[in-house]
Motif scaffolding. Structure first.
Motif, PDB file in Angstrom:
ATOM      1  N   PRO A 285      25.748  56.246 125.599  1.00 34.14           N
ATOM      2  CA  PRO A 285      24.312  56.452 125.368  1.00 34.14           C
ATOM      3  C   PRO A 285      23.493  55.382 126.070  1.00 34.14           C
ATOM      4  O   PRO A 285      23.871  54.221 126.077  1.00 34.14           O
ATOM      5  N   VAL A 286      22.402  55.819 126.694  1.00 37.31           N
ATOM      6  CA  VAL A 286      21.593  54.859 127.449  1.00 37.31           C
ATOM      7  C   VAL A 286      20.256  54.572 126.791  1.00 37.31           C
ATOM      8  O   VAL A 286      19.579  53.633 127.153  1.00 37.31           O
ATOM      9  N   GLY A 287      19.856  55.393 125.843  1.00 41.01           N
ATOM     10  CA  GLY A 287      18.525  55.222 125.257  1.00 41.01           C
ATOM     11  C   GLY A 287      18.500  54.195 124.149  1.00 41.01           C
ATOM     12  O   GLY A 287      17.686  54.287 123.249  1.00 41.01           O
ATOM     13  N   ILE A 288      19.394  53.272 124.185  1.00 44.97           N
ATOM     14  CA  ILE A 288      19.467  52.325 123.078  1.00 44.97           C
ATOM     15  C   ILE A 288      19.034  50.947 123.509  1.00 44.97           C
ATOM     16  O   ILE A 288      19.746  50.256 124.212  1.00 44.97           O
ATOM     17  N   LYS A 289      17.852  50.593 123.130  1.00 45.50           N
ATOM     18  CA  LYS A 289      17.326  49.227 123.242  1.00 45.50           C
ATOM     19  C   LYS A 289      17.125  48.735 124.674  1.00 45.50           C
ATOM     20  O   LYS A 289      16.288  47.913 124.929  1.00 45.50           O
TER      21      LYS A 289
ATOM     22  N   GLY B 191      13.562  50.942 127.659  1.00 48.76           N
ATOM     23  CA  GLY B 191      12.537  49.978 127.309  1.00 48.76           C
ATOM     24  C   GLY B 191      11.456  50.598 126.464  1.00 48.76           C
ATOM     25  O   GLY B 191      11.732  51.275 125.486  1.00 48.76           O
TER      26      GLY B 191
ATOM     27  N   ARG C  99      14.999  60.037 128.560  1.00 54.19           N
ATOM     28  CA  ARG C  99      16.280  59.334 128.640  1.00 54.19           C
ATOM     29  C   ARG C  99      17.091  59.671 129.896  1.00 54.19           C
ATOM     30  O   ARG C  99      18.194  59.227 130.042  1.00 54.19           O
TER      31      ARG C  99
END
Lengths: 73, 193
Positions: free
Chosen positions: A15-19, A23, A30
């Protein structure tokens, strides 16, 4: 009684949408960051230090404060 | 299952010309799309003489440039429009209408449910969703609910206090208490894969 897992997750990519990555991006998509992760840009530390994002917001007028109508010729 | 039929069934009807809707939405926050663009715009409703407008707060740059600062909301049948002060009109899709909650405590979730009947809460930055299942009186949390490539586990708790304390590491931030969402959440995402 504590908790019950009622649905299991599916992971195809990390997952890339984490923190990080997304941004404060408001788009909620995402996917740009996903592509960025796949391409793996080689940024050297400090390369982007001078980069500044300046949002361009055009003035198309306002409903709250409409411009005075021009006098008709 | 016919997925397209399912989407139609799950689409929630909204009439923004109803006086009650205008009154309810005035001052509330909204996420929406312009044209067929995939990038969401964030804004806040305001009204002038019973007409809904949106003050644009944030979007990715090309959308912000296109949208400007204010948009007049219109509706033709089931289709929404957003018109700039200079007359340029866009097709608009309203995605979510919500209250904002900053670092909410358990009592804030409960208050939104008891006062407004809100049972869906969304932390947009990290795609964490909390839902209150009214029939079973259970609180559920799903991490990374909307991410296209990852769907987290949904975990159910008896109380919101228990949910918040066991998931304290993902609870901080600006939450949306959602009063309107265009589509019903699919309970079984895996059917779509």
């Amino acid at each position: 009684m504590g908790k019950i897992v009622i649905e299991s997750g599916t992971i195809d990519f990390e997952p890339v949408g984490i923190k990080k990555g997304c941004g404060k991006c408001p788009s909620g998509c995402r996917t740009v960051c996903q592509r960025k992760n796949v391409v793996k840009f080689d940024l050297v530390g400090g390369d982007m230090d001078d980069f500044e994002v300046v949002p361009i917001v055009h003035d198309y007028g306002s409903f709250r404060n409409p411009r005075p109508e021009k006098e008709e010729k | 299952m016919d997925n397209m039929g399912n989407i139609e069934e799950n689409y929630k009807k909204l009439d923004i010309n109803r006086e009650e809707t205008v009154k309810q939405f005035d001052g509330m926050y909204v996420d929406f799309y312009l044209e067929d663009d995939m990038f969401e715009v964030e804004g806040q409703f305001f009204t002038i003489d019973g007409q809904l407008y949106i003050e644009v707060h944030d979007a990715v740059m090309h959308i912000l440039e296109m949208a400007g600062k204010e948009l007049k909301v219109g509706q033709i049948g089931d289709v929404f429009t957003a018109t700039r002060p200079d007359g340029k009109r866009f097709y608009m899709e309203i995605n979510r209408v919500y209250y904002l909650m900053e670092n909410p405590k358990p009592e804030d979730f409960k208050e939104k449910y008891e006062k407004y009947g809100i049972s869906e809460f969304f932390l947009k930055l990290t795609d964490v969703m909390v839902r209150y299942q009214e029939e079973e009186k259970k609180w559920q949390i799903t991490k990374n609910k909307i991410n296209m490539y990852y769907v987290g586990d949904t975990i159910e708790y008896d109380t919101i206090e228990e949910l918040c304390s066991e998931n304290a590491d993902v609870m901080e931030g600006t939450w949306q208490a959602v009063i309107y969402e265009a589509y019903e959440e699919e309970s079984d995402f895996t059917e779509w894969c």
